[in-house]
Write an enzyme that holds these catalytic residues in place. Structure first.
Site, PDB file in Angstrom:
ATOM      1  N   ILE A  56       0.821  -1.202   0.000  1.00 38.17           N
ATOM      2  CA  ILE A  56       0.000   0.000   0.000  1.00 38.17           C
ATOM      3  C   ILE A  56       0.858   1.256   0.000  1.00 38.17           C
ATOM      4  O   ILE A  56       0.542   2.237  -0.671  1.00 38.17           O
ATOM      5  CB  ILE A  56      -0.968  -0.015   1.200  1.00 38.17           C
ATOM      6  N   GLU A  57       1.956   1.225   0.741  1.00 38.04           N
ATOM      7  CA  GLU A  57       2.802   2.415   0.839  1.00 38.04           C
ATOM      8  C   GLU A  57       3.529   2.736  -0.463  1.00 38.04           C
ATOM      9  O   GLU A  57       3.584   3.903  -0.871  1.00 38.04           O
ATOM     10  CB  GLU A  57       3.819   2.245   1.979  1.00 38.04           C
TER      11      GLU A  57
END
Length: 336
Positions: A129-130
């Site tokens: 996600i990052e």
């Protein structure tokens, strides 16, 4: 390496980097004449014994980026309903990417899970996600991002000035060129998008090669994410969430009221929110809602859910991490 040698290496790299940066960024304003930047220089000289001339030159080369100021003012992702937010992160590509990242780093993930108690799939999901598993770690120089926000964004100037201080300390400690490192528009760095203060507090040399590198060394990045979550209270073996079934008389005033577990599962049941699967009644919990395409869902967020929100203070983010983690496990056919 002795402290003097590290400082010399940092200063030498700084001067070389400055020379290269002058030509490339001459058309963009620096912070050499900025009053707040000048105060920051004096602080770093007095508090941390930085060389004044080096710091002044560094501020001249720390560019103000209007694109960063525009980006920081955009509406937050949290304004999206869950069913739209979910689509950003739970895609066939993100799930397949998680399987690939896990397969390539299985040994480090297994070791991190063993040492810190954080499941491999949660570490994978956060990195996915990052930064899309390292595919997008940000294209701004960290120095430009932090100085722009420290000296040109009054609402959060104090926070970003402290992060700039931490950034210069970590580059000096690690012998890195402060002009070379890149990250997000907010100054977050590496696979796990650590802010400088988090880097200094939680990033670790998990590969045991004498350096802490969360940009290029996936083992360090994996260990650092696991260490961060462990230090913020991750409970090994406990679930993250459980679906709740509210009774008609449920106390809706406590829905979405906090990220910190102020109740227990048993107390929330008394207030009308029954867990739909077996969870110990004494476990700390919160109750939150998610807007699906079919209507609202209600969930109990347990201790580990709240721990994920320390990484990003958003219920949507924590739920996306939890669901992506589960989908990656399924796509691998299990954890083994």
């Amino acid at each position: 390496m002795k402290t003097g040698a590290v400082v010399l290496k940092w200063t030498s790299g700084l001067l070389i980097g400055m020379g290269l940066a002058l030509a490339a960024c001459a058309q963009e304003p620096g912070h050499g004449d900025n009053t707040d930047a000048q105060k920051f220089v004096e602080y770093m000289v007095q508090e941390h014994q930085f060389d004044r001339k080096d710091m002044q030159e560094l501020m001249r080369n720390a560019k103000r980026k209007d694109s960063i100021l525009k980006a920081i003012k955009r509406p937050a992702e949290k304004a999206k309903p869950w069913y739209e937010y979910r689509k950003l992160f739970l895609t066939p590509q993100s799930i397949a990417g998680g399987v690939d990242f896990w397969d390539k780093n299985a040994e480090a993930l297994a070791e991190a899970e063993k040492k810190y108690g954080v499941p491999a799939e949660v570490i994978v999901a956060i990195i996915g996600i990052e930064t899309r598993y390292g595919g997008n770690m940000g294209g701004y120089r960290v120095l430009d991002a932090l100085s722009t926000l420290a000296f040109n964004y009054p609402r959060r100037s104090k926070f970003f000035t402290k992060e700039l201080e931490n950034y210069l300390l970590l580059t000096r400690d690690q012998g890195m060129d402060p002009l070379a490192l890149k990250g997000s528009y907010a100054g977050a760095m590496g696979y796990g998008q650590f802010m400088p203060s988090s880097y200094r507090a939680y990033a670790i040399d998990f590969s045991d090669d004498g350096k802490v590198d969360i940009w290029n060394n996936t083992t360090d990045a994996i260990g650092s994410v696991a260490n961060y979550l462990a230090k913020h209270g991750w409970k090994p073996g406990e679930p993250v969430t459980v679906l709740a079934s509210p009774r008609p008389n449920a106390d809706m005033t406590i829905v979405n009221d906090t990220l910190q577990p102020e109740w227990t599962v048993g107390e929330l049941a008394e207030k009308g929110f029954n867990a739909t699967s077996q969870v110990a009644p004494e476990m700390p919990a919160i109750v939150f809602s998610l807007q699906t395409a079919q209507g609202k869902q209600y969930w109990l967020g347990l201790n580990n859910f709240s721990t994920i929100t320390t990484y990003n203070r958003s219920r949507l983010y924590a739920m996306a991490v939890n669901e992506l983690a589960q989908e990656v496990v399924k796509a691998r056919g299990g954890k083994s």
